[in-house]
Design an enzyme around this catalytic site. Sequence first.
Site, PDB file in Angstrom:
ATOM      1  N   ASP A  33      13.141   2.585  18.606  1.00  0.00           N
ATOM      2  CA  ASP A  33      14.344   3.407  18.507  1.00  0.00           C
ATOM      3  C   ASP A  33      14.035   4.642  17.660  1.00  0.00           C
ATOM      4  O   ASP A  33      13.365   4.566  16.636  1.00  0.00           O
ATOM      5  CB  ASP A  33      15.487   2.601  17.867  1.00  0.00           C
ATOM      6  N   ILE A  34      14.535   5.776  18.101  1.00  0.00           N
ATOM      7  CA  ILE A  34      14.261   7.049  17.430  1.00  0.00           C
ATOM      8  C   ILE A  34      14.942   7.132  16.059  1.00  0.00           C
ATOM      9  O   ILE A  34      14.542   7.922  15.200  1.00  0.00           O
ATOM     10  CB  ILE A  34      14.708   8.214  18.355  1.00  0.00           C
ATOM     11  N   ASN A  94      24.935  -3.433  23.070  1.00  0.00           N
ATOM     12  CA  ASN A  94      26.257  -2.822  23.022  1.00  0.00           C
ATOM     13  C   ASN A  94      26.703  -2.571  24.459  1.00  0.00           C
ATOM     14  O   ASN A  94      25.910  -2.082  25.276  1.00  0.00           O
ATOM     15  CB  ASN A  94      26.206  -1.506  22.246  1.00  0.00           C
ATOM     16  N   HIS A 107      20.355  -1.619  27.482  1.00  0.00           N
ATOM     17  CA  HIS A 107      19.247  -1.787  26.540  1.00  0.00           C
ATOM     18  C   HIS A 107      19.598  -2.873  25.543  1.00  0.00           C
ATOM     19  O   HIS A 107      20.755  -3.013  25.142  1.00  0.00           O
ATOM     20  CB  HIS A 107      18.922  -0.477  25.799  1.00  0.00           C
ATOM     21  N   HIS A 109      18.730  -3.968  21.710  1.00  0.00           N
ATOM     22  CA  HIS A 109      18.130  -3.606  20.429  1.00  0.00           C
ATOM     23  C   HIS A 109      17.485  -4.870  19.863  1.00  0.00           C
ATOM     24  O   HIS A 109      18.107  -5.938  19.867  1.00  0.00           O
ATOM     25  CB  HIS A 109      19.212  -3.172  19.430  1.00  0.00           C
TER      26      HIS A 109
END
Length: 121
Positions: A33-34, A94, A107, A109
């Site tokens: 993750d950025i 989410n 996606h 996480h």
Amino acid sequence: MAYDDNNIFAKILRGEIPCNKIYEDEFVLSFYDINPQKKIHALVIPKGRYIDLDDFNLNASDQEIVGLMKGITNVSKKLGISSIHGKGYRALANISDHGGQEVPHLHFHLFGGEKVGKMVS
Ligand code: AMP
């Protein structure tokens, strides 16, 4: 809602935007993750065009569904955070508006590398 081919993860899948890749196979791509929220914060996305988990579970093939589930564990193993090879992690998806989803490509996480804390804040 139709799938938006211009979402950022679609661009990453097409190679139009770079990512810090962790793992890739026929069914999934995983990258960091950025904007990491924990010591380790990875994302795992299916390669197919699915908006969220409900879209995926209703429309993906059984092979794709198995591929995503196994992909998550392949990533956790590679990162050394799996329950077998490490100390565990949290997998979280989410979903849509109330779920706080920002990028409309499914996606998961993966948060780990430290105690993750309360489930919902
Ligand atoms: P969500 O709120 O569940 O849709 O999460 C979207 C996540 O994507 C956020 O944690 C962002 O930090 C992350 N993100 C957005 N753009 C990128 C990118 N180019 N590379 C990696 N992660 C990204």
